[in-house]
Design a protein around this motif. Structure first.
Motif, short mmCIF file in Angstrom:
data_model
loop_
_atom_site.label_atom_id
_atom_site.label_comp_id
_atom_site.label_asym_id
_atom_site.label_seq_id
_atom_site.Cartn_x
_atom_site.Cartn_y
_atom_site.Cartn_z
N GLY A 249 0.80 -1.22 0.00
CA GLY A 249 0.00 0.00 0.00
C GLY A 249 0.83 1.27 0.00
O GLY A 249 0.38 2.32 -0.46
N THR A 250 2.07 1.19 0.51
CA THR A 250 2.93 2.38 0.50
C THR A 250 3.78 2.45 -0.79
O THR A 250 4.21 3.51 -1.18
N VAL A 251 3.99 1.29 -1.45
CA VAL A 251 4.72 1.28 -2.73
C VAL A 251 3.76 1.67 -3.86
O VAL A 251 4.06 2.51 -4.70
N ILE A 252 2.56 1.05 -3.87
CA ILE A 252 1.51 1.38 -4.85
C ILE A 252 0.42 2.10 -4.08
O ILE A 252 -0.49 1.48 -3.53
N SER A 253 0.52 3.42 -4.01
CA SER A 253 -0.34 4.17 -3.07
C SER A 253 -1.69 4.55 -3.70
O SER A 253 -2.13 5.70 -3.63
N GLU A 254 -2.34 3.58 -4.34
CA GLU A 254 -3.67 3.79 -4.93
C GLU A 254 -4.68 2.94 -4.18
O GLU A 254 -4.34 1.90 -3.64
N SER A 255 -5.95 3.39 -4.18
CA SER A 255 -7.02 2.58 -3.59
C SER A 255 -7.30 1.39 -4.49
O SER A 255 -6.91 1.38 -5.65
N GLY A 256 -8.02 0.41 -3.96
CA GLY A 256 -8.44 -0.72 -4.81
C GLY A 256 -7.96 -2.07 -4.34
O GLY A 256 -8.33 -3.10 -4.89
N GLY A 257 -7.08 -2.11 -3.33
CA GLY A 257 -6.65 -3.39 -2.74
C GLY A 257 -6.05 -4.36 -3.75
O GLY A 257 -5.27 -3.96 -4.62
N ASP A 258 -6.44 -5.62 -3.64
CA ASP A 258 -5.86 -6.68 -4.49
C ASP A 258 -5.93 -6.36 -5.97
O ASP A 258 -4.98 -6.61 -6.71
N PHE A 259 -7.07 -5.79 -6.39
CA PHE A 259 -7.24 -5.50 -7.83
C PHE A 259 -6.11 -4.60 -8.35
O PHE A 259 -5.48 -4.90 -9.36
N ILE A 260 -5.85 -3.49 -7.65
CA ILE A 260 -4.87 -2.52 -8.16
C ILE A 260 -3.45 -3.10 -8.09
O ILE A 260 -2.62 -2.87 -8.97
#
Length: 474
Positions: A72-83
């Motif tokens: 979550g801190t590396v890929i700081s976008e919403s969406g959980g597993d999907f994103i």
């Protein structure tokens, strides 16, 4: 004079540390701890082994949540597993994750929670007999509509409601824990039979299938550890608050769960516990006497808070999938004044209400929980890939590589153990349902063949719902 450009529509960062803790622990403490203990005990056969399963489930949840916090801190976008699957593995596998979570996992868990709210609330008016199914379904539908309305109208109210319900739940579980401590001090014969070391592990059953099913039941009560990753763009200072919130929330929940299970075992024999439909209510009747009804109310409120948290995050997954072009455009829009993803929330409501109509779907939830762990496994393998292949990525927070490896092993076990030990045709149906997503993916997502009618419908709904496309809030 320069004309000021209109500001882009974005979701606001309105969730602080307390809101984050409430979203995680408030979703985790649902109806599970009030209902699952008898199933865990039935699968493993002894009080001691059931307590070990509860402690290990908490450990798995905290390891998994910390691994997700790094993602979550590396890929700081919403969406959980999907994103995460989309950014690491690409569009094709991400689409299957979106279909599974948006059309199956989230709506089924919303419907299951709504039914448990209805059953606990109606138990007060139907002492000694089960309430009519039609009344249960109608009450469950009302609960879903109430939560949907709050979430569509205002983010802050939804988060505040989550905090209030969390306080109520913690007080209810603390009451059970204190009651258990009092019983322990008095040292009844039940306590000696259940919790003395030489008796605690008598009758333990160990097999791949029983362990797998016991873990499913235990981990179902911890479901929600991933919730904050679905709303990262609405979290204040995610690089600090994401790991802090999951550590505080899961430590609190694990401690409470262990104390509550010990408390159940101080007043009930394993046979009584396994034959009880609602363990907390049986405990309440034994310890609180005429005040036993408080436990029914506490369980209903608990499930209601959990429903709110699941709904909050479920709508965001749908919203992000649409923003990335994996769902219809209308679902990627937010209300122009309230800044809530109202079309995605309305869509989640409709699917959840449709799921509520058929009869028994507890078995379907079991079959689909194995798909959820399948995608958690894929996400964790993605984290391992980033750690090994892309060590140069900026990581505000990092976990030792052993944590995602351990959780990945658990995920593989949870997916394979029930299938190998007890193969059933339903697992094949579930796999075929997910694979059928390819029929939609290839023409509509890959080749972007969008019927003109869909465009007209999008414009009509955009005007009707007062929504506009929302940009990322990174």
């Amino acid at each position: 004079m320069a004309v000021k450009e209109p500001e882009a529509l974005k979701m606001k960062r309105e969730i602080g540390l307390i809101g984050g803790v409430a979203l995680v622990s408030g979703t985790m403490i649902g109806s599970g701890i009030f209902m699952s203990p008898q199933f865990v005990l039935a699968y493993v056969g002894s009080p001691g082994a059931s307590l070990v399963i509860w402690a290990l489930s908490g450990l798995v949840a905290i390891f998994a949540a910390l691994s997700y916090a790094e993602l979550g801190t590396v890929i700081s976008e919403s969406g959980g597993d999907f994103i995460y699957i989309l950014r690491i593995y690409g569009s094709f596998p991400a689409f299957f994750a979106a279909v599974t979570f948006i059309l199956v996992v989230k709506p089924f868990s919303i419907a299951a929670m709504a039914i448990s709210i209805a059953e606990y609330a109606l138990a007060l008016f139907y002492p000694g007999c089960p309430p009519p199914q039609l009344l249960v379904k109608c009450s469950a539908a009302v609960a879903i509509l109430v939560v949907a309305t709050v979430n569509v109208l205002n983010v802050q109210i939804a988060v505040r409601m989550q905090v209030v319900f969390l306080v109520a739940k913690v007080l209810a579980l603390a009451l059970i824990a204190i009651g258990g401590i009092v019983e322990l001090i008095q040292s009844s014969s039940v306590t000696v039979d259940n919790l003395k070391v030489e008796n605690a592990f008598k009758g333990t059953q160990l097999s791949l299938s029983t362990l797998g099913m016991a873990f499913y039941q235990g981990l179902w009560s911890y479901a929600g550890w991933y919730n904050l990753n679905c709303v990262t763009e609405e979290l204040k200072r995610p690089e600090v608050n994401l790991p802090r919130a999951v550590v505080i929330a899961i430590s609190l929940v694990t401690g409470l769960y262990l104390l509550v299970n010990v408390s159940y075992l101080t007043v009930m024999t394993p046979t009584e516990l396994m034959s009880s439909n609602a363990v907390a209510v049986t405990w309440g009747n034994k310890v609180l006497g005429s005040w036993g009804w408080i436990m029914s109310v506490a369980a209903a409120l608990s499930a209601f808070g959990s429903l709110n948290g699941t709904f909050f995050s479920g709508g965001r997954v749908c919203f992000v999938a649409a923003r990335e072009g994996h769902m219809p455009d209308i679902l990627a829009m937010a209300h122009i004044h309230r800044l809530t993803p109202s079309p995605a929330l309305i869509f989640t409501t409709i699917i959840s209400l449709l799921v509520l109509i058929p009869g028994d779907f507890q078995s379907i939830v079991n079959y689909f929980s194995f798909t959820a762990w399948f995608f958690y496994g894929i996400t964790l393998s993605g984290l391992l890939y980033l750690k090994i292949k892309k060590p140069e990525l900026h990581r505000p927070y990092t976990v030792p590589i052993i944590l995602p490896i351990l959780v990945l092993i658990v995920a593989v076990f949870l997916v394979l153990a029930p299938i190998i030990d007890n193969p059933q045709i339903e697992y094949l149906y579930v796999t075929l349902f997910i694979a059928s997503g390819a029929i939609v993916y290839i023409p509509i997502i890959h080749y972007k063949l969008c019927p003109g009618l869909l465009t007209k419908l999008t414009v009509f709904l955009q005007l009707f719902l007062e929504v506009a496309p929302a940009e990322k809030n990174l």
